[in-house]
Motif scaffolding. Structure first.
Motif, PDB file in Angstrom:
ATOM      1  N   VAL A  31       0.828  -1.211   0.000  1.00 38.84           N
ATOM      2  CA  VAL A  31       0.000   0.000   0.000  1.00 38.84           C
ATOM      3  C   VAL A  31       0.861   1.260   0.000  1.00 38.84           C
ATOM      4  O   VAL A  31       0.563   2.225  -0.716  1.00 38.84           O
ATOM      5  CB  VAL A  31      -0.945   0.002   1.224  1.00 38.84           C
ATOM      6  N   LEU A  32       1.953   1.270   0.782  1.00 36.44           N
ATOM      7  CA  LEU A  32       2.738   2.493   0.959  1.00 36.44           C
ATOM      8  C   LEU A  32       4.164   2.408   0.411  1.00 36.44           C
ATOM      9  O   LEU A  32       4.787   3.451   0.167  1.00 36.44           O
ATOM     10  CB  LEU A  32       2.788   2.854   2.449  1.00 36.44           C
ATOM     11  N   GLY A  33       4.732   1.196   0.261  1.00 35.05           N
ATOM     12  CA  GLY A  33       6.054   1.065  -0.320  1.00 35.05           C
ATOM     13  C   GLY A  33       7.175   1.456   0.626  1.00 35.05           C
ATOM     14  O   GLY A  33       7.078   1.306   1.842  1.00 35.05           O
ATOM     15  N   ALA A  34       8.275   1.952   0.031  1.00 31.90           N
ATOM     16  CA  ALA A  34       9.447   2.406   0.791  1.00 31.90           C
ATOM     17  C   ALA A  34       9.860   3.762   0.241  1.00 31.90           C
ATOM     18  O   ALA A  34      10.404   3.857  -0.858  1.00 31.90           O
ATOM     19  CB  ALA A  34      10.597   1.405   0.676  1.00 31.90           C
ATOM     20  N   ASN A  35       9.577   4.818   0.994  1.00 31.14           N
ATOM     21  CA  ASN A  35       9.811   6.175   0.515  1.00 31.14           C
ATOM     22  C   ASN A  35       9.926   7.114   1.713  1.00 31.14           C
ATOM     23  O   ASN A  35       9.944   6.660   2.868  1.00 31.14           O
ATOM     24  CB  ASN A  35       8.673   6.618  -0.419  1.00 31.14           C
ATOM     25  N   ALA A  36       9.958   8.416   1.464  1.00 30.00           N
ATOM     26  CA  ALA A  36      10.134   9.387   2.544  1.00 30.00           C
ATOM     27  C   ALA A  36       8.963   9.354   3.532  1.00 30.00           C
ATOM     28  O   ALA A  36       9.160   9.501   4.744  1.00 30.00           O
ATOM     29  CB  ALA A  36      10.293  10.791   1.958  1.00 30.00           C
ATOM     30  N   ALA A 178      -6.891  -0.934   9.170  1.00 26.21           N
ATOM     31  CA  ALA A 178      -6.655   0.453   8.755  1.00 26.21           C
ATOM     32  C   ALA A 178      -5.970   0.510   7.390  1.00 26.21           C
ATOM     33  O   ALA A 178      -6.287   1.375   6.555  1.00 26.21           O
ATOM     34  CB  ALA A 178      -5.802   1.166   9.800  1.00 26.21           C
ATOM     35  N   LEU A 179      -5.038  -0.397   7.137  1.00 27.88           N
ATOM     36  CA  LEU A 179      -4.352  -0.431   5.841  1.00 27.88           C
ATOM     37  C   LEU A 179      -5.321  -0.787   4.707  1.00 27.88           C
ATOM     38  O   LEU A 179      -5.291  -0.175   3.630  1.00 27.88           O
ATOM     39  CB  LEU A 179      -3.202  -1.435   5.887  1.00 27.88           C
ATOM     40  N   LEU A 180      -6.163  -1.775   4.958  1.00 29.33           N
ATOM     41  CA  LEU A 180      -7.141  -2.161   3.932  1.00 29.33           C
ATOM     42  C   LEU A 180      -8.124  -1.025   3.663  1.00 29.33           C
ATOM     43  O   LEU A 180      -8.500  -0.772   2.516  1.00 29.33           O
ATOM     44  CB  LEU A 180      -7.880  -3.427   4.374  1.00 29.33           C
ATOM     45  N   GLN A 183      -6.258   1.493   1.547  1.00 26.98           N
ATOM     46  CA  GLN A 183      -6.181   1.089   0.142  1.00 26.98           C
ATOM     47  C   GLN A 183      -7.514   1.324  -0.556  1.00 26.98           C
ATOM     48  O   GLN A 183      -7.552   1.777  -1.714  1.00 26.98           O
ATOM     49  CB  GLN A 183      -5.783  -0.390   0.057  1.00 26.98           C
ATOM     50  N   TRP A 184      -8.609   1.016   0.147  1.00 29.61           N
ATOM     51  CA  TRP A 184      -9.938   1.268  -0.422  1.00 29.61           C
ATOM     52  C   TRP A 184     -10.130   2.755  -0.684  1.00 29.61           C
ATOM     53  O   TRP A 184     -10.665   3.151  -1.725  1.00 29.61           O
ATOM     54  CB  TRP A 184     -11.000   0.747   0.543  1.00 29.61           C
ATOM     55  N   ALA A 185      -9.673   3.606   0.253  1.00 28.24           N
ATOM     56  CA  ALA A 185      -9.793   5.056   0.071  1.00 28.24           C
ATOM     57  C   ALA A 185      -8.956   5.538  -1.109  1.00 28.24           C
ATOM     58  O   ALA A 185      -9.367   6.442  -1.852  1.00 28.24           O
ATOM     59  CB  ALA A 185      -9.372   5.776   1.355  1.00 28.24           C
ATOM     60  N   LYS A 186      -7.774   4.942  -1.309  1.00 26.96           N
ATOM     61  CA  LYS A 186      -6.941   5.307  -2.458  1.00 26.96           C
ATOM     62  C   LYS A 186      -7.644   4.985  -3.766  1.00 26.96           C
ATOM     63  O   LYS A 186      -7.611   5.769  -4.724  1.00 26.96           O
ATOM     64  CB  LYS A 186      -5.605   4.557  -2.398  1.00 26.96           C
ATOM     65  N   ALA A 191      -7.285   8.996  -2.315  1.00 26.59           N
ATOM     66  CA  ALA A 191      -6.527   9.441  -1.141  1.00 26.59           C
ATOM     67  C   ALA A 191      -5.030   9.286  -1.401  1.00 26.59           C
ATOM     68  O   ALA A 191      -4.587   8.332  -2.048  1.00 26.59           O
ATOM     69  CB  ALA A 191      -6.930   8.627   0.080  1.00 26.59           C
ATOM     70  N   SER A 192      -4.241  10.224  -0.891  1.00 27.76           N
ATOM     71  CA  SER A 192      -2.793  10.191  -1.077  1.00 27.76           C
ATOM     72  C   SER A 192      -2.152   9.216  -0.087  1.00 27.76           C
ATOM     73  O   SER A 192      -2.769   8.805   0.906  1.00 27.76           O
ATOM     74  CB  SER A 192      -2.204  11.582  -0.875  1.00 27.76           C
ATOM     75  N   ILE A 193      -0.889   8.883  -0.351  1.00 24.75           N
ATOM     76  CA  ILE A 193      -0.142   8.020   0.565  1.00 24.75           C
ATOM     77  C   ILE A 193      -0.064   8.671   1.939  1.00 24.75           C
ATOM     78  O   ILE A 193      -0.197   8.004   2.975  1.00 24.75           O
ATOM     79  CB  ILE A 193       1.271   7.764   0.000  1.00 24.75           C
ATOM     80  N   GLU A 194       0.140   9.977   1.967  1.00 28.37           N
ATOM     81  CA  GLU A 194       0.248  10.685   3.235  1.00 28.37           C
ATOM     82  C   GLU A 194      -1.048  10.603   4.035  1.00 28.37           C
ATOM     83  O   GLU A 194      -1.034  10.394   5.249  1.00 28.37           O
ATOM     84  CB  GLU A 194       0.625  12.142   2.981  1.00 28.37           C
ATOM     85  N   GLN A 195      -2.187  10.744   3.360  1.00 27.87           N
ATOM     86  CA  GLN A 195      -3.480  10.663   4.047  1.00 27.87           C
ATOM     87  C   GLN A 195      -3.711   9.259   4.610  1.00 27.87           C
ATOM     88  O   GLN A 195      -4.214   9.109   5.729  1.00 27.87           O
ATOM     89  CB  GLN A 195      -4.608  11.049   3.072  1.00 27.87           C
ATOM     90  N   VAL A 196      -3.343   8.248   3.835  1.00 28.51           N
ATOM     91  CA  VAL A 196      -3.474   6.874   4.315  1.00 28.51           C
ATOM     92  C   VAL A 196      -2.592   6.655   5.550  1.00 28.51           C
ATOM     93  O   VAL A 196      -3.007   6.047   6.539  1.00 28.51           O
ATOM     94  CB  VAL A 196      -3.102   5.877   3.208  1.00 28.51           C
ATOM     95  N   ALA A 197      -1.374   7.192   5.505  1.00 33.83           N
ATOM     96  CA  ALA A 197      -0.442   7.037   6.621  1.00 33.83           C
ATOM     97  C   ALA A 197      -0.975   7.716   7.882  1.00 33.83           C
ATOM     98  O   ALA A 197      -0.777   7.212   8.993  1.00 33.83           O
ATOM     99  CB  ALA A 197       0.920   7.599   6.250  1.00 33.83           C
ATOM    100  N   TYR A 198      -1.641   8.853   7.735  1.00 29.87           N
ATOM    101  CA  TYR A 198      -2.254   9.516   8.891  1.00 29.87           C
ATOM    102  C   TYR A 198      -3.303   8.610   9.532  1.00 29.87           C
ATOM    103  O   TYR A 198      -3.379   8.488  10.763  1.00 29.87           O
ATOM    104  CB  TYR A 198      -2.904  10.834   8.466  1.00 29.87           C
TER     105      TYR A 198
END
Length: 526
Positions: A31-36, A178-180, A183-186, A191-198
């Motif tokens: 869902v989020l990968g490896a990034n900043a 929460a992750l699932l 992903q549904w929100a994306k 939804a952005s990666i940042e929003q999902v992470a929040y």
């Protein structure tokens, strides 16, 4: 209860938790990968867990469990013992909770400075506010999980290990949900990666509330009635603090190690924190199941034997714990080292986590597991000191290990990058083990018997043969590791099945395992 039965209870539930945690990381990577952003999330998640391990799982448990158990079982009248234990736990809770609240308040205010201190590179203005926000959302988790640890110590004192071993499952299940949802929100609303992470950050604190409710229910079932009183420093609370302080300082060395590791990782390219996290998730699977289960199970029995001046019994328990630990840890380390990239690819590759990410993470894992037997041995040896109310010696060992870790990073970092940070951890862990064993031997508390060393050597031989079989087996399955789900599961089952058959078959054949040793491990402590 027998050592093996206690380890089985704790280890079995820890296995469920680790599998759930693995599933969580598999979904997280896709869902989020490896990034900043993921680096910022993992860093924020690590910070409260550093303090949790410092104040709760390490120092507090080492001091609280023997004192609570003494009051609970120290009277001929069970009702009197129960009342004394209740009073002691209430006094501790009433002091412990305000300290935790004050700690959280200070860090909530100082969090921008904390994040800045952990960053060697110039702070990225686009990521820095997100890092601070993530940390502020998740840091209150320390209050909740520290209270969970208090209740777990109470339950462990009455040999009720299951609730305390199962509560991490709740966190993993909540984060998976929460992750699932993220992903549904994306997919549905962009939804952005940042929003999902929040959203996942808020789920951490929510899971802490659920964990606390779970443990509170079980301490009530056992007849305890946790309650808050006006804080007062009783002689018992003062003694608890005196015993726990050296352990906290020693635990501080381990946790400073974690923060220093973050500091060095932040000097490297984006994604380095995430690579280390994914690799450590696989490394922590056997460490949690074997090391933590054994250390939790042997402390009460070791304390009983040491308190009764039964050196033979204490030595037997320590040797059995080491043998059982190495029997399971050595093959796990060899398998993870040989098949590092294959396991990482099968588990994490997909979505935003590509094969290049898997290759780097595999290299980190291959280096990290070289220290797996050492990490487990530390968990198994430290209770021998705690059982003697000696929390100072592990402090010295931990700080020596920390110094070696920092020095090793300066040697390895520029040349090996994120793999160098893993190698530095390995060197520090083995130095720690060597120091603990030497001190135990010099003081006459414990020396590894020659027979045990011989059996461990035979375990290593069986593991080497298993490693050779895995090397050839993974070569025949290369195309399956990044294929569909069915192919990945099939490849995983083949590798694990082949490893188990070869290792345990040869181990029995060469005498690394025999019926007499199994009987010794399963019999009740006398």
């Amino acid at each position: 209860m027998s050592l093996l039965r206690n380890v089985g209870t704790i280890g079995g539930l820890t296995l469920v938790s680790r599998i759930a945690g693995m599933a969580r990381e598999m979904i997280f990577s896709r869902v989020l990968g490896a990034n900043a952003v993921t680096d910022a999330w993992f860093q924020a998640f690590i910070i409260p867990n550093v303090f949790r391990r410092l104040f709760a799982e390490g120092a507090f448990s080492a001091a609280f469990v023997p004192m609570f158990s003494k009051r609970l079982h120290g009277s001929d009248d069970p009702e009197t013992g129960l009342e004394e234990a209740r009073s002691f736990s209430a006094d501790v809770l009433s002091v412990f909770l305000p300290v935790l609240i004050a700690l959280v308040a200070v860090f909530e205010i100082a969090m921008p400075g904390v994040i800045w201190l952990l960053s060697e590179k110039p702070v990225d203005p686009a990521v820095f506010p997100t890092s601070v926000a993530f940390a502020r959302i998740m840091f209150p988790y320390i209050i909740l999980v520290s209270l969970v640890t208090l209740f777990t110590g109470m339950l462990n004192s009455v040999s009720r290990f299951a609730p305390g071993a199962s509560f991490p499952i709740i966190l993993n299940l909540v984060l998976i949900a929460a992750l699932l949802a993220g992903q549904w929100a994306k997919e549905t609303s962009g939804a952005s990666i940042e929003q999902v992470a929040y959203g996942i950050a808020w789920a951490v604190t929510g899971a802490g509330v659920m964990q606390l409710a779970w443990l509170y229910y079980w301490v009530r079932v056992e007849g305890f009635r946790p309650k808050l009183l006006w804080p007062r420093i009783t002689p018992e609370v003062k003694r608890l603090s005196i015993i726990a302080l050296p352990a906290a300082i020693g635990g501080g060395a381990y946790q400073i190690n974690t923060l220093v590791q973050l500091y060095f990782l932040n000097q490297l390219n984006d994604g380095s924190v995430s690579y280390m996290n994914y690799a450590d998730r696989l490394n922590q699977l056997p460490l949690g199941i074997i090391g933590i289960a054994l250390s939790t199970a042997i402390l009460p029995t070791l304390s009983k034997f040491v308190g009764g001046a039964n050196k033979e019994g204490a030595d037997r328990i320590q040797s059995d714990a080491i043998e059982l630990a190495m029997l399971l840890t050595i093959p796990a380390a060899v398998a993870l080292a040989i098949c590092a990239e294959a396991f990482v690819t099968m588990m994490f590759a997909g979505g935003r986590f590509d094969l290049a990410d898997a290759a780097v993470t595999g290299d980190v894992l291959a280096a990290l597991v070289l220290g797996l037997p050492a990490y487990v041995l530390v968990k198994v040896l430290v209770p021998n000191f705690y059982a003697r109310a000696d929390t100072k010696t592990p402090v010295i060992a931990a700080f020596i290990s920390l110094a070696v870790f920092i020095a090793s990073n300066f040697v390895f970092l520029d040349r090996y990058g994120v793999v160098g940070v893993a190698l530095a951890s390995v060197v520090g862990a083995w130095i720690n083990v060597g120091f603990l064993l030497i001190v135990l031997a010099l003081r006459g508390h414990y020396t590894i018997p020659g027979g045990l060393l011989f059996r461990i050597a035979r375990q290593a031989f069986a593991a080497a043969a298993m490693g050779a079989a895995l090397f050839y087996a993974q070569g025949m399955l290369t195309g399956w590791f990044a294929a569909g789900l069915v192919a990945r599961l099939a490849a995983l089952l083949v590798l694990v099945g082949a490893a188990a058959i070869v290792y345990f078959g040869i181990a029995f054949a060469v005498g690394a395992i025999d019926r007499q040793r199994i009987a010794a491990l399963t019999k009740k402590a006398q």
